[in-house]
Design a protein around this motif. Structure first.
Motif, PDB file in Angstrom:
ATOM      1  N   ASP A 148      -2.602   3.883 -10.103  1.00  9.69           N
ATOM      2  CA  ASP A 148      -3.841   3.523  -9.430  1.00  9.69           C
ATOM      3  C   ASP A 148      -4.021   2.026  -9.242  1.00  9.69           C
ATOM      4  OD1 ASP A 148      -4.523   6.224  -9.402  1.00  9.69           O
ATOM      5  OD2 ASP A 148      -5.458   6.086 -11.370  1.00  9.69           O
ATOM      6  N   ARG A 149      -3.667   1.245 -10.254  1.00 10.01           N
ATOM      7  CA  ARG A 149      -3.966  -0.188 -10.211  1.00 10.01           C
ATOM      8  C   ARG A 149      -2.743  -1.056 -10.010  1.00 10.01           C
ATOM      9  NH1 ARG A 149      -7.424  -2.062 -14.825  1.00 10.01           N
ATOM     10  NH2 ARG A 149      -7.975  -3.672 -13.346  1.00 10.01           N
ATOM     11  N   GLY A 150      -1.541  -0.511 -10.086  1.00  6.94           N
ATOM     12  CA  GLY A 150      -0.339  -1.297  -9.892  1.00  6.94           C
ATOM     13  C   GLY A 150       0.615  -1.193 -11.064  1.00  6.94           C
ATOM     14  N   LYS A 179       0.836  -1.204   0.000  1.00  7.06           N
ATOM     15  CA  LYS A 179       0.000   0.000   0.000  1.00  7.06           C
ATOM     16  C   LYS A 179       0.867   1.250   0.000  1.00  7.06           C
ATOM     17  CE  LYS A 179      -3.764   2.307   2.508  1.00  7.06           C
ATOM     18  NZ  LYS A 179      -3.611   3.432   1.661  1.00  7.06           N
ATOM     19  N   ASP A 201       2.844  -2.549 -14.306  1.00  9.20           N
ATOM     20  CA  ASP A 201       2.656  -3.454 -15.439  1.00  9.20           C
ATOM     21  C   ASP A 201       3.513  -4.705 -15.288  1.00  9.20           C
ATOM     22  OD1 ASP A 201       0.907  -1.719 -16.788  1.00  9.20           O
ATOM     23  OD2 ASP A 201       2.568  -0.668 -17.730  1.00  9.20           O
ATOM     24  N   CYS A 237       1.478  -5.633  -8.389  1.00 17.73           N
ATOM     25  CA  CYS A 237       1.306  -5.912  -9.821  1.00 17.73           C
ATOM     26  C   CYS A 237      -0.161  -5.682 -10.178  1.00 17.73           C
ATOM     27  CB  CYS A 237       1.718  -7.347 -10.122  1.00 17.73           C
ATOM     28  SG  CYS A 237       1.771  -7.743 -11.863  1.00 17.73           S
ATOM     29  N   LYS A 238      -0.407  -4.912 -11.235  1.00 18.87           N
ATOM     30  CA  LYS A 238      -1.801  -4.631 -11.604  1.00 18.87           C
ATOM     31  C   LYS A 238      -2.475  -5.889 -12.153  1.00 18.87           C
ATOM     32  CE  LYS A 238      -1.463  -3.135 -16.393  1.00 18.87           C
ATOM     33  NZ  LYS A 238      -1.646  -2.008 -17.299  1.00 18.87           N
ATOM     34  N   PRO A 239      -3.796  -5.944 -12.111  1.00 17.88           N
ATOM     35  CA  PRO A 239      -4.513  -7.074 -12.703  1.00 17.88           C
ATOM     36  C   PRO A 239      -4.123  -7.214 -14.191  1.00 17.88           C
ATOM     37  CG  PRO A 239      -6.014  -5.741 -11.393  1.00 17.88           C
ATOM     38  CD  PRO A 239      -4.710  -4.986 -11.480  1.00 17.88           C
ATOM     39  N   GLN A 251       1.166  -8.143  -4.877  1.00 16.21           N
ATOM     40  CA  GLN A 251       0.189  -7.125  -4.509  1.00 16.21           C
ATOM     41  C   GLN A 251       0.374  -5.803  -5.256  1.00 16.21           C
ATOM     42  OE1 GLN A 251      -0.170  -6.836  -0.234  1.00 16.21           O
ATOM     43  NE2 GLN A 251       0.013  -9.050  -0.068  1.00 16.21           N
ATOM     44  N   LEU A 300       2.335   1.694  -3.560  1.00 17.04           N
ATOM     45  CA  LEU A 300       1.328   2.147  -4.527  1.00 17.04           C
ATOM     46  C   LEU A 300       0.878   3.579  -4.256  1.00 17.04           C
ATOM     47  CD1 LEU A 300      -0.796  -1.113  -4.851  1.00 17.04           C
ATOM     48  CD2 LEU A 300       0.853  -0.193  -6.501  1.00 17.04           C
ATOM     49  N   ASP A 301       0.791   3.962  -2.989  1.00 17.56           N
ATOM     50  CA  ASP A 301       0.396   5.325  -2.642  1.00 17.56           C
ATOM     51  C   ASP A 301       1.504   6.340  -2.929  1.00 17.56           C
ATOM     52  OD1 ASP A 301      -2.040   4.366  -1.777  1.00 17.56           O
ATOM     53  OD2 ASP A 301      -1.557   4.499   0.367  1.00 17.56           O
TER      54      ASP A 301
END
Length: 80
Positions: free
Chosen positions: A50-52, A40, A54, A73-75, A71, A43-44
């Motif tokens: 926003d999503r992680g 967190k 690539d 890594c973006k979807p 955690q 990412l912050d």
């Protein structure tokens, strides 16, 4: 992500756009909770992320590092 500040400084100087020194574990904090907290924070700390990421490359092999890597890594991203 690095545990040693001098190695993080080297990475920042020569190849890293964003480099993070891992904070210490809090008393009685589980590895999972630590990984969530650090992910967190990462990412912050990166504007527009926003999503992680690539692509995430985890090379330490430590459980907490693998968890953090997954955690952040973006979807649909790649975590190696």
């Amino acid at each position: 992500m690095e545990i040693q500040p001098h190695r993080a400084a080297f990475a920042k100087k020569y190849c890293g756009d964003d480099v993070f020194v891992n904070p210490p574990h809090l008393p009685s904090e589980t590895t999972e909770n630590y990984s969530i907290r650090v992910a967190k924070h990462i990412l912050d700390s990166v504007p527009g992320l926003d999503r992680g990421f690539d692509v995430v490359i985890e090379a330490a092999g430590a459980e907490e590092c693998m968890q953090i890597g997954i955690q952040v890594c973006k979807p649909g991203g790649t975590c190696k």
